[in-house]
Design an enzyme around this catalytic site. Structure first.
Site, PDB file in Angstrom:
ATOM      1  N   ASP A  90       0.747  -1.078   0.162  1.00 40.02           N
ATOM      2  CA  ASP A  90       0.046  -0.039   0.005  1.00 40.02           C
ATOM      3  C   ASP A  90       0.892   1.346  -0.076  1.00 40.02           C
ATOM      4  OD1 ASP A  90       1.078  -0.185   2.575  1.00 40.02           O
ATOM      5  OD2 ASP A  90      -0.973   0.177   3.502  1.00 40.02           O
ATOM      6  N   GLU A 176       8.251  -1.261  14.904  1.00 41.86           N
ATOM      7  CA  GLU A 176       9.638  -0.692  14.489  1.00 41.86           C
ATOM      8  C   GLU A 176      10.611  -0.459  15.583  1.00 41.86           C
ATOM      9  OE1 GLU A 176       6.039   0.906  11.569  1.00 41.86           O
ATOM     10  OE2 GLU A 176       6.576   0.461  13.897  1.00 41.86           O
TER      11      GLU A 176
END
Length: 226
Positions: A90, A176
């Site tokens: 995306d 992350e």
């Protein structure tokens, strides 16, 4: 298809495509065969208990890719050049981004557009070093960065064999940080994209289509895969 069209223009790229499924689907297998790219097609399902809003996504799939890399390279002598980037279907990428990340020594970083409720997020850089984060969400994160905003040297991945994306104790938006804490520090980050002042990747998210005019039962005389 959009991602393959981008990757086809990048030299020396190997695509590790991980399908969220218990087995390779015919659809993705056929797509990979026609993509015209060096590609490894893996699969691993997300357990049903983790398919809930508010939980981190794609954990099992990213870890499957990491495991494949380590297994493939464990018997090869160093140095083994390469850079790992966690791409998403995306996102939209400037080809310049792939040139920027090629010089990654350990972990490189750059801005990401249309993310975090702002036009962009970015590492704040002073004198060539990352000193903070420009972000609209959870600025207290150790690495306030999007998955599309960093790349890791293959040597770092191989030298930290236990570094993975975690399920236990991990929160949405923190994967992350949880991963990068295992392999680097903020002081070691390498700013790219003109000291993190250029946006070379954007979140152009794929939204659910409006099928208000789709008939409840199949009316066409042929079955077309979409």
């Amino acid at each position: 298809t959009r991602l393959a069209n981008t990757f086809r223009q990048v030299s020396r790229l190997h695509w590790i495509l991980v399908e969220d499924a218990a087995a390779r689907s015919e659809l993705v297998t056929r797509f990979v065969a026609g993509a015209g790219l060096p590609c490894t097609h893996l699969h691993v399902p997300t357990p049903r208990r983790y398919k809930r809003p508010g939980l981190p996504r794609a954990t099992e799939q990213r870890n499957a890719g990491l495991a494949w890399l380590r297994q493939r390279h464990q018997h090869l002598p160093p140095p083994q050049p390469g850079v790992l980037f966690f791409a998403d279907d995306d996102n939209t990428y400037s080809l310049e981004l792939f040139q920027e990340m090629r010089t990654t020594r350990k972990v490189s970083v750059w801005p990401v557009g249309l993310v975090g409720g702002r036009r962009y997020e970015r590492p704040v850089v002073e004198n060539g070093k990352v000193v903070g984060w420009y972000t609209g969400w959870r600025a207290d994160r150790p690495f306030a960065i999007d998955m599309a905003g960093f790349a890791v040297s293959l040597q770092v991945i191989l030298s930290h064999p236990k570094a993975v994306f975690k399920r236990r104790g991990s929160q949405p938006g923190m994967q992350e940080s949880d991963f990068l804490k295992q392999i680097t520090t903020v002081e070691e980050l390498e700013p790219k994209a003109n000291n993190c002042t250029k946006v070379l990747v954007w979140h152009t998210r794929t939204e659910k289509v409006n099928l208000a005019n789709e008939p409840k039962y199949h009316l066409d005389t042929v079955n077309i895969e979409v």
